[in-house]
Design a protein around this motif. Sequence first.
Motif, PDB file in Angstrom:
ATOM      1  N   ALA A   1       9.720  24.261  35.246  1.00 13.00           N
ATOM      2  CA  ALA A   1       8.854  24.526  36.395  1.00 13.00           C
ATOM      3  C   ALA A   1       9.704  24.434  37.652  1.00 13.00           C
ATOM      4  CB  ALA A   1       7.705  23.516  36.452  1.00 13.00           C
ATOM      5  N   GLU A   2       9.276  25.111  38.708  1.00  8.91           N
ATOM      6  CA  GLU A   2      10.014  25.127  39.968  1.00  8.91           C
ATOM      7  C   GLU A   2       9.475  24.043  40.906  1.00  8.91           C
ATOM      8  OE1 GLU A   2      12.664  26.655  40.021  1.00  8.91           O
ATOM      9  OE2 GLU A   2      12.550  28.843  39.943  1.00  8.91           O
ATOM     10  N   PHE A   3      10.313  23.048  41.206  1.00  7.53           N
ATOM     11  CA  PHE A   3       9.942  21.989  42.137  1.00  7.53           C
ATOM     12  C   PHE A   3      10.366  22.323  43.567  1.00  7.53           C
ATOM     13  CE2 PHE A   3       9.434  19.810  38.188  1.00  7.53           C
ATOM     14  CZ  PHE A   3       8.578  18.735  38.418  1.00  7.53           C
ATOM     15  N   ALA A   4      11.024  23.433  43.761  1.00 10.05           N
ATOM     16  CA  ALA A   4      11.460  23.858  45.096  1.00 10.05           C
ATOM     17  C   ALA A   4      11.356  25.367  45.167  1.00 10.05           C
ATOM     18  CB  ALA A   4      12.891  23.383  45.369  1.00 10.05           C
ATOM     19  N   ARG A   5      11.729  25.923  46.304  1.00 13.06           N
ATOM     20  CA  ARG A   5      11.646  27.366  46.493  1.00 13.06           C
ATOM     21  C   ARG A   5      12.853  27.851  47.287  1.00 13.06           C
ATOM     22  NH1 ARG A   5       8.060  24.805  49.866  1.00 13.06           N
ATOM     23  NH2 ARG A   5       7.836  25.536  52.022  1.00 13.06           N
ATOM     24  N   PRO A   6      13.099  29.151  47.343  1.00 15.48           N
ATOM     25  CA  PRO A   6      14.287  29.668  48.031  1.00 15.48           C
ATOM     26  C   PRO A   6      14.301  29.303  49.514  1.00 15.48           C
ATOM     27  CG  PRO A   6      13.249  31.383  46.719  1.00 15.48           C
ATOM     28  CD  PRO A   6      12.304  30.232  46.744  1.00 15.48           C
ATOM     29  N   LEU A   7      15.488  29.120  50.040  1.00 17.27           N
ATOM     30  CA  LEU A   7      15.648  28.749  51.433  1.00 17.27           C
ATOM     31  C   LEU A   7      15.635  30.004  52.305  1.00 17.27           C
ATOM     32  CD1 LEU A   7      18.087  26.065  52.790  1.00 17.27           C
ATOM     33  CD2 LEU A   7      17.643  28.139  54.069  1.00 17.27           C
ATOM     34  N   TRP A   8      14.438  30.496  52.576  1.00 17.39           N
ATOM     35  CA  TRP A   8      14.281  31.593  53.535  1.00 17.39           C
ATOM     36  C   TRP A   8      14.109  31.038  54.942  1.00 17.39           C
ATOM     37  CZ3 TRP A   8      15.442  36.491  53.099  1.00 17.39           C
ATOM     38  CH2 TRP A   8      15.419  37.110  51.846  1.00 17.39           C
ATOM     39  N   VAL A   9      13.476  29.886  55.038  1.00 13.92           N
ATOM     40  CA  VAL A   9      13.294  29.237  56.334  1.00 13.92           C
ATOM     41  C   VAL A   9      13.797  27.805  56.244  1.00 13.92           C
ATOM     42  CG1 VAL A   9      11.320  30.660  56.966  1.00 13.92           C
ATOM     43  CG2 VAL A   9      10.933  28.491  55.802  1.00 13.92           C
ATOM     44  N   PHE A  10      14.194  27.259  57.375  1.00 15.59           N
ATOM     45  CA  PHE A  10      14.654  25.880  57.429  1.00 15.59           C
ATOM     46  C   PHE A  10      13.479  24.911  57.312  1.00 15.59           C
ATOM     47  CE2 PHE A  10      18.136  27.960  59.862  1.00 15.59           C
ATOM     48  CZ  PHE A  10      19.222  27.457  59.173  1.00 15.59           C
ATOM     49  N   GLY A  11      13.801  23.686  56.945  1.00 12.50           N
ATOM     50  CA  GLY A  11      12.844  22.597  57.064  1.00 12.50           C
ATOM     51  C   GLY A  11      11.805  22.472  55.979  1.00 12.50           C
ATOM     52  N   THR A  12      11.996  23.120  54.840  1.00 14.62           N
ATOM     53  CA  THR A  12      11.008  22.985  53.763  1.00 14.62           C
ATOM     54  C   THR A  12      11.022  21.556  53.217  1.00 14.62           C
ATOM     55  OG1 THR A  12      12.621  23.776  52.148  1.00 14.62           O
ATOM     56  CG2 THR A  12      11.139  25.401  53.107  1.00 14.62           C
ATOM     57  N   SER A  13       9.870  21.116  52.716  1.00 13.59           N
ATOM     58  CA  SER A  13       9.736  19.766  52.181  1.00 13.59           C
ATOM     59  C   SER A  13       8.850  19.798  50.953  1.00 13.59           C
ATOM     60  CB  SER A  13       9.137  18.823  53.241  1.00 13.59           C
ATOM     61  OG  SER A  13       8.995  17.520  52.741  1.00 13.59           O
ATOM     62  N   SER A  14       9.462  19.948  49.791  1.00 15.20           N
ATOM     63  CA  SER A  14       8.715  20.057  48.542  1.00 15.20           C
ATOM     64  C   SER A  14       8.371  18.703  47.941  1.00 15.20           C
ATOM     65  CB  SER A  14       9.518  20.870  47.514  1.00 15.20           C
ATOM     66  OG  SER A  14       9.828  22.151  48.015  1.00 15.20           O
ATOM     67  N   TYR A  15       8.954  17.631  48.495  1.00 16.88           N
ATOM     68  CA  TYR A  15       8.674  16.298  47.965  1.00 16.88           C
ATOM     69  C   TYR A  15       8.921  15.270  49.063  1.00 16.88           C
ATOM     70  CZ  TYR A  15      13.742  15.405  47.579  1.00 16.88           C
ATOM     71  OH  TYR A  15      15.078  15.215  47.845  1.00 16.88           O
ATOM     72  N   ASP A  16       8.426  14.048  48.845  1.00 20.35           N
ATOM     73  CA  ASP A  16       8.648  12.966  49.791  1.00 20.35           C
ATOM     74  C   ASP A  16       8.462  11.648  49.056  1.00 20.35           C
ATOM     75  OD1 ASP A  16       9.251  11.712  52.143  1.00 20.35           O
ATOM     76  OD2 ASP A  16       7.509  12.452  53.260  1.00 20.35           O
ATOM     77  N   PHE A  17       8.904  10.570  49.687  1.00 16.66           N
ATOM     78  CA  PHE A  17       8.784   9.234  49.099  1.00 16.66           C
ATOM     79  C   PHE A  17       7.508   8.570  49.590  1.00 16.66           C
ATOM     80  CE2 PHE A  17      13.295  10.239  49.499  1.00 16.66           C
ATOM     81  CZ  PHE A  17      13.709  10.100  48.178  1.00 16.66           C
ATOM     82  N   VAL A  18       6.839   7.867  48.690  1.00 14.07           N
ATOM     83  CA  VAL A  18       5.594   7.198  49.047  1.00 14.07           C
ATOM     84  C   VAL A  18       5.614   5.777  48.471  1.00 14.07           C
ATOM     85  CG1 VAL A  18       4.381   8.066  47.001  1.00 14.07           C
ATOM     86  CG2 VAL A  18       3.073   7.416  49.032  1.00 14.07           C
ATOM     87  N   GLY A  19       5.081   4.829  49.223  1.00 13.17           N
ATOM     88  CA  GLY A  19       5.055   3.458  48.729  1.00 13.17           C
ATOM     89  C   GLY A  19       4.716   2.476  49.828  1.00 13.17           C
ATOM     90  N   ARG A  20       4.156   1.368  49.438  1.00 11.65           N
ATOM     91  CA  ARG A  20       3.750   0.336  50.394  1.00 11.65           C
ATOM     92  C   ARG A  20       4.870  -0.672  50.635  1.00 11.65           C
ATOM     93  NH1 ARG A  20      -0.891   1.279  47.310  1.00 11.65           N
ATOM     94  NH2 ARG A  20      -2.760   1.793  48.524  1.00 11.65           N
ATOM     95  N   ASN A  21       4.839  -1.290  51.805  1.00 15.21           N
ATOM     96  CA  ASN A  21       5.742  -2.392  52.154  1.00 15.21           C
ATOM     97  C   ASN A  21       7.210  -2.031  51.981  1.00 15.21           C
ATOM     98  OD1 ASN A  21       3.426  -4.080  52.545  1.00 15.21           O
ATOM     99  ND2 ASN A  21       3.347  -4.416  50.324  1.00 15.21           N
ATOM    100  N   GLY A  22       7.513  -0.772  52.271  1.00 10.49           N
ATOM    101  CA  GLY A  22       8.904  -0.346  52.201  1.00 10.49           C
ATOM    102  C   GLY A  22       9.442  -0.144  50.805  1.00 10.49           C
ATOM    103  N   GLU A  23       8.613  -0.333  49.785  1.00 13.96           N
ATOM    104  CA  GLU A  23       9.048  -0.152  48.399  1.00 13.96           C
ATOM    105  C   GLU A  23       8.711   1.264  47.954  1.00 13.96           C
ATOM    106  OE1 GLU A  23      10.781  -2.156  46.391  1.00 13.96           O
ATOM    107  OE2 GLU A  23      11.010  -3.489  48.103  1.00 13.96           O
ATOM    108  N   ASN A  24       9.594   2.195  48.232  1.00 13.15           N
ATOM    109  CA  ASN A  24       9.323   3.591  47.896  1.00 13.15           C
ATOM    110  C   ASN A  24       9.925   3.945  46.543  1.00 13.15           C
ATOM    111  OD1 ASN A  24       8.045   3.863  50.313  1.00 13.15           O
ATOM    112  ND2 ASN A  24       9.779   4.758  51.380  1.00 13.15           N
TER     113      ASN A  24
END
Length: 735
Positions: free
Chosen positions: A348-371
């Motif tokens: 599966a594709e977790f990202a996509r081609p870089l046609w534009v800058f600044g894409t964000s397909s994922y990020d870190f999540v978590g409480r109390n700084g524990e990501n």
Amino acid sequence: MAAKLITARWATLTSTLLFPLPRPSLHRTIVNARLPRVSSSSPLPSSSLTPSSSSSSSSLSMASEAVAVEKTSGPYGSWKSPITADVVAGAEKRLGGVALGGDGRLLWIETRPGEGGRAVIVKEPEKLEDKPLDVISSEFSARTLAQEYGGGAFAARDNVIIFSNYKDQRLYKQTVGGNHAPVPLTPDYGGPVVRYADGVFDPLFHRFITVMEDHRTSSLNPTTTIVAIHLSNGDIHEPKVLLSGNDFYAFPRLDPSGKRMAWVEWSHPNMHWDKAELWVGYVSESGDLYKRVRVAGGDPLLVESPTEPKWSSKGELFFMTDRRMGFWNIYKWIEDKNEVVPVYSMNAEFARPLWVFGTSSYDFVGRNGENNSIVCSYRQSGRSYLGILDYVSGSFSLLDIPLSDVTNVVAGSDYVYVEGASATHPLSVAKVTLNETLSKATAFSIVWSSSPDVTKHKPYFSLPELIEFPTQVPGQSAYAYFYPPTNPNFQGSPDEKPPLLVKTHGGPTAETRGILDLNIQYWTSRGWAFVDVNYGGSTGYGREYRERLLGQWGVVDVNDCCSCARYLVESGRVDGQRLCITGRSAGGYTTLACLAFRDTFKAGASLYGVADLSLLKAETHKFESHYIDNLVGNERDYFEKSPINFVDKFTCPVILFQGLDDKIVPPDQAREIYKALKEKGLPVALVEYEGEQHGFRKAENIKFTLEQAMMFFARLVGRFEVADDITPIKIDNFD
């Protein structure tokens, strides 16, 4: 392989819009031409959703609602619909990036057709029922022209944003919520000749690190670097170059300590998705990079395109790459060994081609700084999924949300903002609240919608059906979304089948998606069938599918569009004598190539499409200057695949739409094909828009394009009268 028609009740469609909805110029010049699986190891969505706004899951239901109304029989194409060109043009706000402010509320860029396509930075209100707040004043527009396609035009930290202003392309600093005017950070070079994108704050050195594209020496071959810009409140300094020497850079990203920076770079003749490299540099006490380590992309025996590097709160580097499997999956860098290890793998594709800058397909999540968790989206079998990955334990939980297409993702401590859509809901930003274990969605609300009142037209929505159809290569399939004619008040005559409009998306390294697009609904609600084709070469299906187009542009895409149309004719769903085709940019090229080299279609509409591949190669911008070398082939191929060289083979009407400020596909392309078809004696028309670039951004031009394409097809192919009051333009060799 047997052809399959898969009805996708969830199907999403987020691809390029049929007729560019970016607003064109205020001034319009009309020239009359003479041519007339979710992996078996992945859990299924299970969390229950408690919507926290009126935009509940029920209002986003994928199921069509039966409307008990006696239908009137009328010719396909002639039906009356409330989804007018005005509705389409007015509803098409676009997103240009998202970021979290210091208070945890979302900031985003929305492009407003009603304001001439101005890109406005907006902030989420404290209360859901309140109106979002404009952050920048009316004389500013947050849009960068870096690599022509832009993206990554702003960044936020605490209560400060830095953005690229469209008019002069300078960077400005703005305090969110204050009454101060934006302060320029970069020099005034007398025009928009130096452009910036994809920047990040560097608090350790009180500076801003960004990609810089310098056109002062050459507009066709600008210099691209990564630079540092001092954030003083007064003195403006020349940017300090940190990285230079390669053709392209993207994703400069600092670790939490500010002592390491990751970035992606690549060089001609590759596009980013062909082959790229991921590097890490170590920052000295003076702020320079004193040591560099190549993390991925350096093995000549391993073709890959790493993308989207991000540092966790613990200083671990994650990124996406498509090594070995051919799909963009999540990987992690082991610094002390300089090794790369997979974090989670599937086809599966977790990202996509870089046609534009600044894409964000994922990020870190978590409480109390524990990501320890990553929220990510992936694309498989024609739809998107959103999930939470615990990268320590390796467990993955899908989140049950009423969106079937997800692009950008930004996370807070226990909530996620996603940019997405579905077959019955337009492009939106939604907030998803997570439970204590960060494994389920407990609340869902719409923060922003490109068309907030569009659901009133829901009875008129045509739901996409995912088609898998046979190509000309034995045993091989391609994909498309088919939209049948849908209107609660009308039905076609029993002895008639609907006309078909085939859309071929731009890119061509891109993907059309099954989401709500009023541009498509404009056609289907009037009685047209519509099909949006993901021909070979499209993204979303892995590298092997994407590389079908290498050396075969103008062949594979053309064959697949024709095969798709024939499949729908042979299955009895459309009228084989009323097949039309349209596309923009690269899709415009495929449209013109279909008309020149095949006899499948009866008319076409090209929006800033390519007619002469050699001219495109000579005149296009740096980012794509070698792109088509890989797609087209040798010099002979450039000639033989250019529709302009085979005007004698055109046999049907064409209408062309072109922005006069287009730097990607210059206006001469449309003018040359127009002139040649006019001289040949075919019905043809050319519409040019002053002040419009690559893609139309002004409401009046979006409306005019849509209406005139409809009228053109109706008059020359349709055999019906349109229900709308449209004054047609003059068609050369016809009127």
